[in-house]
Design a protein around this motif. Sequence first.
Motif, mmCIF file in Angstrom:
data_model
loop_
_atom_site.group_PDB
_atom_site.id
_atom_site.type_symbol
_atom_site.label_atom_id
_atom_site.label_comp_id
_atom_site.label_asym_id
_atom_site.label_seq_id
_atom_site.Cartn_x
_atom_site.Cartn_y
_atom_site.Cartn_z
ATOM 1 N N ILE A 3 25.122 63.920 -44.576
ATOM 2 C CA ILE A 3 23.823 64.516 -44.303
ATOM 3 C C ILE A 3 22.715 63.834 -45.074
ATOM 4 O O ILE A 3 21.544 64.054 -44.788
ATOM 5 C CB ILE A 3 23.822 66.024 -44.618
ATOM 6 N N MET A 4 23.078 62.985 -46.019
ATOM 7 C CA MET A 4 22.065 62.328 -46.821
ATOM 8 C C MET A 4 21.686 60.952 -46.261
ATOM 9 O O MET A 4 20.992 60.196 -46.904
ATOM 10 C CB MET A 4 22.571 62.160 -48.261
ATOM 11 N N LYS A 5 22.120 60.589 -45.111
ATOM 12 C CA LYS A 5 21.986 59.216 -44.650
ATOM 13 C C LYS A 5 20.666 58.902 -43.957
ATOM 14 O O LYS A 5 20.448 57.782 -43.566
ATOM 15 C CB LYS A 5 23.144 58.870 -43.720
ATOM 16 N N ARG A 6 19.787 59.854 -43.753
ATOM 17 C CA ARG A 6 18.522 59.608 -43.091
ATOM 18 C C ARG A 6 17.398 59.467 -44.106
ATOM 19 O O ARG A 6 17.145 60.348 -44.897
ATOM 20 C CB ARG A 6 18.184 60.745 -42.131
ATOM 21 N N ARG A 7 16.722 58.313 -44.101
ATOM 22 C CA ARG A 7 15.496 58.109 -44.874
ATOM 23 C C ARG A 7 15.654 58.412 -46.356
ATOM 24 O O ARG A 7 14.721 58.840 -47.015
ATOM 25 C CB ARG A 7 14.363 58.955 -44.280
ATOM 26 N N PHE A 8 16.837 58.205 -46.902
ATOM 27 C CA PHE A 8 17.054 58.532 -48.321
ATOM 28 C C PHE A 8 17.189 57.221 -49.077
ATOM 29 O O PHE A 8 18.169 56.978 -49.766
ATOM 30 C CB PHE A 8 18.303 59.383 -48.439
ATOM 31 N N ALA A 9 16.175 56.361 -48.968
ATOM 32 C CA ALA A 9 16.291 54.965 -49.351
ATOM 33 C C ALA A 9 16.702 54.758 -50.798
ATOM 34 O O ALA A 9 17.698 54.091 -51.072
ATOM 35 C CB ALA A 9 14.980 54.247 -49.071
ATOM 36 N N ASP A 129 11.212 63.529 -49.326
ATOM 37 C CA ASP A 129 10.899 63.496 -47.902
ATOM 38 C C ASP A 129 11.480 64.709 -47.183
ATOM 39 O O ASP A 129 10.852 65.305 -46.320
ATOM 40 C CB ASP A 129 11.406 62.227 -47.221
ATOM 41 N N GLU A 130 12.703 65.036 -47.536
ATOM 42 C CA GLU A 130 13.390 66.198 -46.998
ATOM 43 C C GLU A 130 13.780 67.103 -48.158
ATOM 44 O O GLU A 130 13.563 66.766 -49.312
ATOM 45 C CB GLU A 130 14.616 65.731 -46.200
ATOM 46 N N LEU A 131 14.351 68.251 -47.865
ATOM 47 C CA LEU A 131 14.778 69.175 -48.911
ATOM 48 C C LEU A 131 16.280 69.067 -49.101
ATOM 49 O O LEU A 131 17.040 69.025 -48.116
ATOM 50 C CB LEU A 131 14.401 70.611 -48.541
ATOM 51 N N TYR A 132 16.716 69.042 -50.358
ATOM 52 C CA TYR A 132 18.122 68.881 -50.680
ATOM 53 C C TYR A 132 18.566 69.899 -51.718
ATOM 54 O O TYR A 132 17.817 70.208 -52.657
ATOM 55 C CB TYR A 132 18.397 67.485 -51.242
ATOM 56 N N ALA A 133 19.792 70.382 -51.566
ATOM 57 C CA ALA A 133 20.477 71.143 -52.607
ATOM 58 C C ALA A 133 21.847 70.514 -52.740
ATOM 59 O O ALA A 133 22.600 70.450 -51.758
ATOM 60 C CB ALA A 133 20.584 72.614 -52.241
ATOM 61 N N TYR A 142 29.019 69.304 -52.728
ATOM 62 C CA TYR A 142 28.487 70.177 -51.689
ATOM 63 C C TYR A 142 27.004 69.875 -51.509
ATOM 64 O O TYR A 142 26.314 69.512 -52.470
ATOM 65 C CB TYR A 142 28.667 71.645 -52.082
ATOM 66 N N GLY A 143 26.533 70.040 -50.289
ATOM 67 C CA GLY A 143 25.130 69.758 -50.055
ATOM 68 C C GLY A 143 24.558 70.573 -48.906
ATOM 69 O O GLY A 143 25.262 70.953 -47.980
ATOM 70 N N VAL A 144 23.262 70.840 -49.007
ATOM 71 C CA VAL A 144 22.481 71.425 -47.918
ATOM 72 C C VAL A 144 21.228 70.569 -47.796
ATOM 73 O O VAL A 144 20.619 70.193 -48.807
ATOM 74 C CB VAL A 144 22.091 72.897 -48.197
ATOM 75 N N GLN A 145 20.867 70.242 -46.556
ATOM 76 C CA GLN A 145 19.710 69.379 -46.326
ATOM 77 C C GLN A 145 18.861 69.971 -45.214
ATOM 78 O O GLN A 145 19.387 70.429 -44.197
ATOM 79 C CB GLN A 145 20.156 67.977 -45.923
ATOM 80 N N PHE A 146 17.542 69.943 -45.411
ATOM 81 C CA PHE A 146 16.624 70.339 -44.350
ATOM 82 C C PHE A 146 15.720 69.165 -44.021
ATOM 83 O O PHE A 146 15.052 68.613 -44.904
ATOM 84 C CB PHE A 146 15.776 71.543 -44.758
ATOM 85 N N VAL A 147 15.721 68.753 -42.752
ATOM 86 C CA VAL A 147 14.888 67.660 -42.275
ATOM 87 C C VAL A 147 13.693 68.261 -41.552
ATOM 88 O O VAL A 147 13.858 69.007 -40.586
ATOM 89 C CB VAL A 147 15.674 66.737 -41.310
ATOM 90 N N THR A 161 7.944 72.973 -48.449
ATOM 91 C CA THR A 161 8.889 74.079 -48.589
ATOM 92 C C THR A 161 9.374 74.519 -47.219
ATOM 93 O O THR A 161 8.796 74.169 -46.191
ATOM 94 C CB THR A 161 8.239 75.277 -49.301
ATOM 95 N N SER A 162 10.440 75.297 -47.196
ATOM 96 C CA SER A 162 10.981 75.829 -45.949
ATOM 97 C C SER A 162 11.686 77.140 -46.231
ATOM 98 O O SER A 162 12.611 77.184 -47.049
ATOM 99 C CB SER A 162 11.967 74.834 -45.320
ATOM 100 N N GLU A 163 11.242 78.197 -45.572
ATOM 101 C CA GLU A 163 11.918 79.490 -45.713
ATOM 102 C C GLU A 163 13.339 79.403 -45.189
ATOM 103 O O GLU A 163 14.250 80.034 -45.745
ATOM 104 C CB GLU A 163 11.135 80.575 -44.974
#
Length: 319
Positions: A3-9, A129-133, A142-147, A161-163
């Motif tokens: 999930i971390m492979k987009r735009r995470f340069a 750029d995106e949100l990560y936990a 473990y990871g959570v990503q919001f694009v 931010t994102s609710e």
Amino acid sequence: MIIMKRRFALLLAVIMAFSFMACASSFKPGEKLHLKPNKNISADQTVLDMSFTPPEDYVSVKRSIDRRSDGTITEKVMTYTFADGSELAFSSAKDVEEGQLEQVRDYISADKIENREIAGKSFMVFEYDELYAMCQEGTNAYGVQFVFPESEGEASEEPKTSELFDKSLEGLSFTDNTETAENAEGIDGISYTMDENLNVVSTFDVQEESKGGDLVSKSYTWRYGEGESIDFRFSICVVKNTTVDEQLDKDKTYSQATVGDITYTVRKDSDDKIFEYYTQQGSDVYIIRNLGDDSNWFTTRSEESYTAFENLINSVSFG
């Protein structure tokens, strides 16, 4: 992590490579596959030993699974896509190098990272750029990503931010049980034979469905090599209810080729060798690729890969 492979340069080397070596299946080289994928991905609420509460108003859901050749799942990702183009993904990975995620702190200042206790585990929560936990305990990660939607993905001084993201973190829980739902092997409507002399190191399969349970796409990727070394990769994908023209990259050049009684739209490399085949079969498009080796900054394809890929193409039939 996948999930971390987009735009995470900047964090590419740290996070992307959780398990490129992951995933192999019970597929046996030389075996012909003509199987129907399973459905009801929307009922899946676990990524290995992490459980989550799925969002409500998504358009489609994608389940991605990495598996080593010994049958061990080393990473599973559930990705939800929404009408505005945003995405929410949950990931769990095994056999990650200890301390790998802590390297994030080498790239992001401490005041940008929130250390948050979630379901009894310590997560790093931040925006890049995106949100990560992200959390790592030993070799488990473990990871959570919001694009964000494209319109909201522009550079900004203000933190985004994102609710939905925050709510997704509240729904996490963990268990010692790593049994988890998987994708069916194979792809409906196509038969093919892999060279039994090729050594499958791992496989990666992705199945996407609409919220109502209709198949959107299904892909299967095989990685070949020895030990932890990947020499080349092949993939087969079906995209439902589309056309070849819709699947082509408008910035690339294509031509036509016929193999047996099958007509393909193909893409060639600088040596005039074909590495991508597209064919329309009814309302669906099948895509077969020689993905080569991408262990460096660019993709390379060996003569061995082209020979094996040609044998694969010659074995393909539909119906």
